[in-house]
Design an enzyme around this catalytic site. Structure first.
Site, PDB file in Angstrom:
ATOM      1  N   ASP A 106       1.275  -1.047  -0.085  1.00  0.00           N
ATOM      2  CA  ASP A 106      -0.380  -0.090  -0.060  1.00  0.00           C
ATOM      3  C   ASP A 106       1.025   1.010  -0.201  1.00  0.00           C
ATOM      4  OD1 ASP A 106       1.003  -0.382   2.492  1.00  0.00           O
ATOM      5  OD2 ASP A 106      -0.961  -0.294   3.718  1.00  0.00           O
ATOM      6  N   LYS A 157       5.000   1.515  15.768  1.00  0.00           N
ATOM      7  CA  LYS A 157       3.475   2.319  16.723  1.00  0.00           C
ATOM      8  C   LYS A 157       3.505   2.319  17.959  1.00  0.00           C
ATOM      9  CE  LYS A 157       0.892   1.063  12.621  1.00  0.00           C
ATOM     10  NZ  LYS A 157       0.817  -0.820  12.674  1.00  0.00           N
TER      11      LYS A 157
HETATM   12  N1  GDD Z   1      -1.189 -11.272   3.273  1.00  0.00           N
HETATM   13  C1  GDD Z   1      -0.867 -10.427   4.599  1.00  0.00           C
HETATM   14  N2  GDD Z   1      -1.335 -11.366   5.365  1.00  0.00           N
HETATM   15  N3  GDD Z   1      -0.627  -9.682   3.684  1.00  0.00           N
HETATM   16  C2  GDD Z   1      -1.307  -8.600   5.171  1.00  0.00           C
HETATM   17  C3  GDD Z   1      -1.409  -9.324   5.826  1.00  0.00           C
HETATM   18  C4  GDD Z   1      -1.754 -10.472   6.525  1.00  0.00           C
HETATM   19  O1  GDD Z   1      -1.770 -11.119   7.545  1.00  0.00           O
HETATM   20  N4  GDD Z   1      -1.842  -8.535   7.614  1.00  0.00           N
HETATM   21  C5  GDD Z   1      -0.865  -6.769   6.557  1.00  0.00           C
HETATM   22  N5  GDD Z   1      -0.533  -7.255   5.267  1.00  0.00           N
HETATM   23  C6  GDD Z   1      -0.247  -6.278   4.105  1.00  0.00           C
HETATM   24  C7  GDD Z   1      -1.785  -4.943   3.735  1.00  0.00           C
HETATM   25  O2  GDD Z   1      -2.140  -5.278   3.271  1.00  0.00           O
HETATM   26  C8  GDD Z   1      -0.643  -4.041   3.515  1.00  0.00           C
HETATM   27  O3  GDD Z   1      -0.371  -4.617   2.367  1.00  0.00           O
HETATM   28  C9  GDD Z   1       0.887  -4.194   4.329  1.00  0.00           C
HETATM   29  O4  GDD Z   1       0.627  -5.364   4.860  1.00  0.00           O
HETATM   30  C10 GDD Z   1       0.819  -3.691   5.347  1.00  0.00           C
HETATM   31  O5  GDD Z   1      -0.444  -3.728   6.323  1.00  0.00           O
HETATM   32  P1  GDD Z   1      -0.657  -2.685   6.782  1.00  0.00           P
HETATM   33  O6  GDD Z   1      -1.534  -3.184   7.612  1.00  0.00           O
HETATM   34  O7  GDD Z   1      -1.325  -1.149   6.355  1.00  0.00           O
HETATM   35  O8  GDD Z   1       0.671  -1.476   8.256  1.00  0.00           O
HETATM   36  P2  GDD Z   1       0.519  -0.593   8.443  1.00  0.00           P
HETATM   37  O9  GDD Z   1       0.652   0.304   7.765  1.00  0.00           O
HETATM   38  O10 GDD Z   1      -0.201   0.287   9.871  1.00  0.00           O
HETATM   39  O11 GDD Z   1       2.065  -0.385   8.982  1.00  0.00           O
HETATM   40  C11 GDD Z   1       3.067  -1.383   8.099  1.00  0.00           C
HETATM   41  O12 GDD Z   1       3.312  -0.187   7.143  1.00  0.00           O
HETATM   42  C12 GDD Z   1       3.451   0.801   7.356  1.00  0.00           C
HETATM   43  C13 GDD Z   1       4.577   1.944   6.585  1.00  0.00           C
HETATM   44  O13 GDD Z   1       3.136   1.975   5.943  1.00  0.00           O
HETATM   45  C14 GDD Z   1       3.792  -1.389   9.048  1.00  0.00           C
HETATM   46  O14 GDD Z   1       5.223  -1.979   7.637  1.00  0.00           O
HETATM   47  C15 GDD Z   1       4.698  -0.161   8.805  1.00  0.00           C
HETATM   48  O15 GDD Z   1       5.988  -0.733  10.135  1.00  0.00           O
HETATM   49  C16 GDD Z   1       5.308   0.532   8.785  1.00  0.00           C
HETATM   50  O16 GDD Z   1       5.543   2.090   9.261  1.00  0.00           O
HETATM   51 MG    MG Z   2      -0.246   0.673   5.423  1.00  0.00          MG
END
Ligand code: GDD
Ligand code: MG
Length: 366
Positions: A106, A157
């Site tokens: 994303d 976080k």
């Molecule tokens: N296949 C799969 N299975 N993908 C997953 C799962 C899962 O269970 N959970 C999350 N994802 C995918 C989401 O679709 C997304 O593309 C990515 O992993 C990160 O998940 P988010 O839910 O968007 O996390 P975030 O934005 O709160 O935090 C993450 O991204 C940040 C940067 O945008 C973390 O990686 C943080 O450390 C990072 O700073």
């Molecule tokens: Mg994200």
């Protein structure tokens, strides 16, 4: 080079856009969001992509096919229930090369992955995280970096004041396959909470970058990403479509009213007399904007029909919506696919209208 893209999240924060379509294939400007990532990866030598899917995996596959159009081999791994970011990677283990990229699915960015891979090789890292500075790091994984670019601390976080750094993990990693030895199979495991902290002092490095970077996971950021793409602030294939004034109006669009840059208007779109579209507007294919309407800082997706005398600012109108005359949609409001709004409504302040909802004339003033 191989890349695994995690696209298993439910995209709840981007509802109602993700109520009918999974986040990776939500339309951003002129293509499914994930195409921006695939083009960026391809530009850095990636030719083999594994999509780690959960929610609505079939529709991701239906939109992207086998990747040949993008010059990639594209494969899909599906989870029956969410495995978490590390658990999902573990499921793909048998397909992985010794060294590969992993991406959060994303992020809109033009980070120099080639330089990141070169640094990974130079330092002999087990994992190299790309890092970007942000104003408020609390919603991300925060990193404290040493002079030699080894990671001193990683906190996912953090609570306010917990870590003194504004460098966050940008969601693009270079990994050695042996990192997966830290992940137990058949379990939900978070790479951020369970793997990165264990690699601190044991091969975890950061690659700081000042490139464009945005997590598109909320409507506000979806709009920001759109505006940045059509303003040319991020390196993407859309740049080639924009003219020097940052306008892209398809020759099969019909514009009787006025358009201000930056704007992108697709084929079959129609802007009636006295209407003013732009700046910072995307009109998808076959969208129509009624006479005298104002559309500014907004995304109107394929086939939506906007009546006369409407005012649309800072909003997203998904595909196939119908909006009656004199209706105002402003301040972060989002209409899901196929919403039907009658005349003289006011939809504002971040209101989210779910797919298929019908609002009669004068029904709301939010
Ligand atoms: N296949 C799969 N299975 N993908 C997953 C799962 C899962 O269970 N959970 C999350 N994802 C995918 C989401 O679709 C997304 O593309 C990515 O992993 C990160 O998940 P988010 O839910 O968007 O996390 P975030 O934005 O709160 O935090 C993450 O991204 C940040 C940067 O945008 C973390 O990686 C943080 O450390 C990072 O700073
Ligand atoms: Mg994200």
């Amino acid at each position: 080079m191989q890349a695994v893209i995690l696209v298993g999240g439910q995209g709840t924060r981007l509802r109602p856009l993700t109520s009918t379509v999974p986040k990776p294939v939500v339309q951003l400007v002129d293509r499914p969001f994930i195409s921006f990532m695939l083009e960026w990866l391809h530009g850095h030598g990636v030719d083999d992509v594994i999509m780690s899917c959960g929610f609505l995996a079939d529709s991701v596959r239906a939109v992207l096919g086998d990747g040949s159009e993008l010059g990639l081999r594209l494969r899909f791994v599906e989870e029956r229930e969410p495995r978490g970011t590390a658990g999902a990677l573990k499921m793909a283990e048998s397909m992985l090369d010794e060294r590969f990229l992993m991406l959060n699915g994303d992020v809109l960015t033009d980070i120099d992955l080639s330089a990141q891979i070169a640094q990974h090789e130079r330092t002999g890292a087990r994992a190299t995280l790309s890092l970007v500075p942000v104003e408020d790091p609390s919603a991300y994984g925060v990193v404290v970096l040493e002079q030699d670019r080894s990671v001193l601390d990683f906190v996912e976080k953090p609570s306010p004041g917990q870590v003194d750094s504004n460098l966050i993990s940008a969601g693009a990693y270079v990994l050695q396959r042996d990192v997966l030895e830290l992940v137990e199979p058949d379990r939900n495991v978070s790479i951020e909470r369970e793997v990165w902290p264990r690699l601190v002092g044991d091969g975890l490095f950061g690659f700081p970058s000042d490139s464009y970077w945005l997590d598109i996971g909320t409507p506000e950021r979806y709009l920001q990403g759109t505006f940045d793409i059509i303003s040319g602030n991020v390196e993407s294939a859309v740049r080639a479509r924009l003219d020097g004034d940052r306008l892209a109006i398809d020759e099969r669009a019909e514009v009787l009213g006025r358009v201000s840059a930056p704007a992108l208007i697709e084929q079959g779109a129609r802007v009636e007399e006295g209407a003013h579209v732009g700046g910072l507007v995307v009109l998808g294919e076959d969208v129509s904007i009624g006479a005298g309407s104002i559309v500014e800082r907004a995304v109107i997706l394929r086939g939506a029909q906007i009546g006369e005398g409407c005012e649309l600012r800072d909003c997203i109108v998904a595909a196939g919506c119908r909006v009656g005359p004199r209706t105002r949609i402003t301040d972060g409001a989002v209409l899901g696919e196929g919403v039907n709004v009658g005349a003289d409504n006011v939809i504002t302040s971040g209101a989210r209208i779910f797919p298929g909802v019908q609002l009669p004339d004068g029904a709301i003033e939010f």
